[in-house]
Design a protein around this motif. Sequence first.
Motif, PDB file in Angstrom:
ATOM      1  N   GLN A  83     -13.931   0.333  -5.151  1.00  0.00           N
ATOM      2  CA  GLN A  83     -12.946   0.609  -6.302  1.00  0.00           C
ATOM      3  C   GLN A  83     -12.566   1.775  -6.242  1.00  0.00           C
ATOM      4  O   GLN A  83     -10.988   1.891  -6.841  1.00  0.00           O
ATOM      5  N   LEU A  84     -12.235   2.726  -5.086  1.00  0.00           N
ATOM      6  CA  LEU A  84     -11.332   3.939  -4.228  1.00  0.00           C
ATOM      7  C   LEU A  84     -10.374   3.115  -4.213  1.00  0.00           C
ATOM      8  O   LEU A  84      -9.097   3.712  -4.800  1.00  0.00           O
ATOM      9  N   VAL A  85     -10.311   2.027  -3.770  1.00  0.00           N
ATOM     10  CA  VAL A  85      -9.095   1.098  -3.308  1.00  0.00           C
ATOM     11  C   VAL A  85      -8.408   0.439  -4.177  1.00  0.00           C
ATOM     12  O   VAL A  85      -7.088   0.633  -4.804  1.00  0.00           O
ATOM     13  N   ASP A  86      -9.375   0.033  -5.118  1.00  0.00           N
ATOM     14  CA  ASP A  86      -9.126  -0.185  -6.725  1.00  0.00           C
ATOM     15  C   ASP A  86      -7.959   1.081  -6.900  1.00  0.00           C
ATOM     16  O   ASP A  86      -6.239   0.408  -8.026  1.00  0.00           O
ATOM     17  N   LEU A  87      -8.339   1.568  -7.655  1.00  0.00           N
ATOM     18  CA  LEU A  87      -8.056   2.784  -7.526  1.00  0.00           C
ATOM     19  C   LEU A  87      -6.261   3.316  -7.139  1.00  0.00           C
ATOM     20  O   LEU A  87      -5.053   3.939  -7.947  1.00  0.00           O
ATOM     21  N   ARG A  88      -6.594   3.700  -6.034  1.00  0.00           N
ATOM     22  CA  ARG A  88      -5.390   4.292  -5.184  1.00  0.00           C
ATOM     23  C   ARG A  88      -4.026   3.036  -5.306  1.00  0.00           C
ATOM     24  O   ARG A  88      -2.843   4.013  -5.578  1.00  0.00           O
ATOM     25  N   ASN A  89      -4.609   1.694  -5.720  1.00  0.00           N
ATOM     26  CA  ASN A  89      -3.287   0.959  -5.922  1.00  0.00           C
ATOM     27  C   ASN A  89      -2.669   0.794  -7.023  1.00  0.00           C
ATOM     28  O   ASN A  89      -1.743   1.383  -7.253  1.00  0.00           O
ATOM     29  N   ASN A 106       0.335   7.375   3.419  1.00  0.00           N
ATOM     30  CA  ASN A 106      -0.965   6.155   4.005  1.00  0.00           C
ATOM     31  C   ASN A 106      -1.371   7.334   5.298  1.00  0.00           C
ATOM     32  O   ASN A 106      -2.667   7.489   4.873  1.00  0.00           O
ATOM     33  N   SER A 107      -0.387   8.149   6.153  1.00  0.00           N
ATOM     34  CA  SER A 107      -0.680   9.227   6.954  1.00  0.00           C
ATOM     35  C   SER A 107      -1.666  10.610   5.843  1.00  0.00           C
ATOM     36  O   SER A 107      -2.582  10.686   6.164  1.00  0.00           O
ATOM     37  N   ILE A 108      -1.492  10.713   5.203  1.00  0.00           N
ATOM     38  CA  ILE A 108      -2.386  11.480   3.756  1.00  0.00           C
ATOM     39  C   ILE A 108      -3.326  10.965   3.528  1.00  0.00           C
ATOM     40  O   ILE A 108      -4.135  11.132   3.611  1.00  0.00           O
ATOM     41  N   ARG A 109      -2.927   9.600   2.658  1.00  0.00           N
ATOM     42  CA  ARG A 109      -3.776   8.852   2.076  1.00  0.00           C
ATOM     43  C   ARG A 109      -5.209   8.520   3.859  1.00  0.00           C
ATOM     44  O   ARG A 109      -6.389   8.919   3.087  1.00  0.00           O
ATOM     45  N   SER A 110      -4.814   8.189   4.863  1.00  0.00           N
ATOM     46  CA  SER A 110      -5.832   7.929   5.960  1.00  0.00           C
ATOM     47  C   SER A 110      -6.084   9.184   6.146  1.00  0.00           C
ATOM     48  O   SER A 110      -6.112   8.590   7.474  1.00  0.00           O
ATOM     49  N   ALA A 111      -6.020  10.416   6.292  1.00  0.00           N
ATOM     50  CA  ALA A 111      -6.147  11.344   7.196  1.00  0.00           C
ATOM     51  C   ALA A 111      -7.283  11.607   7.113  1.00  0.00           C
ATOM     52  O   ALA A 111      -8.268  12.043   6.314  1.00  0.00           O
ATOM     53  N   ASN A 143     -13.007  12.645   1.193  1.00  0.00           N
ATOM     54  CA  ASN A 143     -11.564  12.770   1.821  1.00  0.00           C
ATOM     55  C   ASN A 143     -10.886  12.098   1.070  1.00  0.00           C
ATOM     56  O   ASN A 143     -10.159  12.675  -0.241  1.00  0.00           O
ATOM     57  N   LYS A 144     -11.556  11.003   0.877  1.00  0.00           N
ATOM     58  CA  LYS A 144     -10.319   9.800  -0.474  1.00  0.00           C
ATOM     59  C   LYS A 144      -9.870   9.880  -1.638  1.00  0.00           C
ATOM     60  O   LYS A 144      -9.219  10.500  -2.777  1.00  0.00           O
ATOM     61  N   VAL A 145     -11.514  10.923  -2.148  1.00  0.00           N
ATOM     62  CA  VAL A 145     -11.990  11.282  -4.032  1.00  0.00           C
ATOM     63  C   VAL A 145     -10.563  12.823  -3.651  1.00  0.00           C
ATOM     64  O   VAL A 145     -10.142  13.007  -4.643  1.00  0.00           O
ATOM     65  N   ARG A 146     -10.997  13.206  -2.484  1.00  0.00           N
ATOM     66  CA  ARG A 146     -10.120  14.771  -3.289  1.00  0.00           C
ATOM     67  C   ARG A 146      -8.217  14.321  -2.244  1.00  0.00           C
ATOM     68  O   ARG A 146      -7.823  14.799  -3.472  1.00  0.00           O
ATOM     69  N   LEU A 152      -3.863  12.435  -9.400  1.00  0.00           N
ATOM     70  CA  LEU A 152      -3.914  11.948 -10.184  1.00  0.00           C
ATOM     71  C   LEU A 152      -3.278  13.661 -10.859  1.00  0.00           C
ATOM     72  O   LEU A 152      -3.431  13.390 -11.959  1.00  0.00           O
ATOM     73  N   GLU A 153      -4.288  14.502 -10.462  1.00  0.00           N
ATOM     74  CA  GLU A 153      -3.453  16.295 -11.060  1.00  0.00           C
ATOM     75  C   GLU A 153      -1.489  16.108 -11.324  1.00  0.00           C
ATOM     76  O   GLU A 153      -1.613  16.071 -11.888  1.00  0.00           O
ATOM     77  N   ASN A 154      -1.062  15.407 -10.345  1.00  0.00           N
ATOM     78  CA  ASN A 154       0.141  15.309 -10.212  1.00  0.00           C
ATOM     79  C   ASN A 154       0.710  14.706 -11.557  1.00  0.00           C
ATOM     80  O   ASN A 154       1.257  15.050 -12.007  1.00  0.00           O
ATOM     81  N   VAL A 155       0.041  13.129 -11.510  1.00  0.00           N
ATOM     82  CA  VAL A 155       0.588  12.421 -12.196  1.00  0.00           C
ATOM     83  C   VAL A 155       0.398  12.917 -13.657  1.00  0.00           C
ATOM     84  O   VAL A 155       1.395  12.789 -14.047  1.00  0.00           O
TER      85      VAL A 155
END
Length: 330
Positions: A83-89, A106-111, A143-146, A152-155
Motif C-alpha cells: 500500500q505504501l508503494v502504491d501511495l508513493r507512486n 529516491n535517496s530520501i525515500r529509501s533513507a 520511516n517511509k510513512v514519515r 503530503l503536507e507539502n502537497v
Amino acid sequence: MLRKKYYINPETLRYERVKLTQRQIFRYVGLFSFGLISLAILMRYGFERIFPTPRQIIYQQENSTLRSEYAALNFELQEVESQLVDLRNRDDRFYRAILSLEPVPNSIRSAGTGGSVRDQHLMVIREPGMILDVSHRLDKISNKVRIQSTSLENVYEKALNTQHFLACKPSINPISPADPYWLTSIYGYRNDPFSGKRTAHHGIDMAGPVGLDIHCTGAGTVIISRLSGHGYGKEVVVDHGFGYTSRYAHLHDIYVEKGQKLKRGEVLGTLGSTGRSTGPHLHYEIRKDGRAVNPTYFFYENLSSQEYTLLASQASFPEGPYQSVAMSQK
Ligand SMILES: [Zn+2]
C-alpha cells in the motif's frame, strides 16, 4: 563398582588387600556423585521429553500460537508495504506532478533508520532472527510513512496555495456574457484610432452601452482608482498577487477605492467613454510582472468555446487593422 585389589605380602607370604589412600577414596566418591547427578539430570530431561509438564505444554502451545501470529503479522506487513508503494507512486506521479512539485528523491525515500539499540536488546532472545526481521521491516515502514506524510503536507500546502492562486488569477470576462458587448480592438499592433500610426495595444477593447457593469476578473486589491492623466480616463487597476494586475479603463463610474479588496466577479464600475476614447468601451488589460499579456488567454470560465475561438483567432493576427468584431449581441 570398585574392584578389590590384592598383593602378596613378602613378610607373611599371604595375599593381602590393597588399602586405598584417603585421596583415592575422595576421588572415587567424587566421580560416583558426579555420575549419579548426571544420570539424574538425563533421566529428568528424558522423562520431560516423553511426559511434558503442564507448564511445558502451555509453553509449547504459546510458542506455536506465536509462530502462526508471526506468519499473519508478516502477511499484514507485506500488505502495508505494498500500500505504501502504491501511495508513493500516486504521490510522485499524480499529486506532485499535478502541482508541479518535484518527486521526492529516491535517496530520501529509501533513507535508513537506526535500529541498532533495539537490535542489541533483542540479542538476548534465543532466536532473535524472527523478531529482528519484523522489527527491521517496521522501522522501514515507519520511516517511509514519515517521509510520505511530510510529502503530503507539502502537497497540501501547495494545493492551498494553488487554490488561492486560482482564486486570484484573472480568469473571467470583465463583462458578463449575458450583457451586450462586442470586441472593437484586439491585443497587439494596430492603427491608433487617434493618430493613425501603428502602435502596440496592450489590452483589448470591448464596446457596449454606457453603464454596463464591469466585473473584477480575479480576487485582488485595488491599487489604482482614479481619473488617469494618461488617456485611460477613469480607471481601476487591481493587484491579484502572483505578479498579476488587471486594468479597467475609460469607465463611466468607479465603485471601488484604492486599498479595497475585491472578489472575482465583483462590480467595480461601469462602462463609459472617459479619457482618450472614440466611443463607449472598456479597455481591459492584464499584466504579468509588469509586462502586458494577451487577456484573451485568461478567459477560462464564462466564455463560450465559440467566442473563445473567435477571440483567439483574432489575437493570432496582431497585424490586422483596427476592426470591429461582433462578439455577443444577446
Ligand atoms: Zn484599448
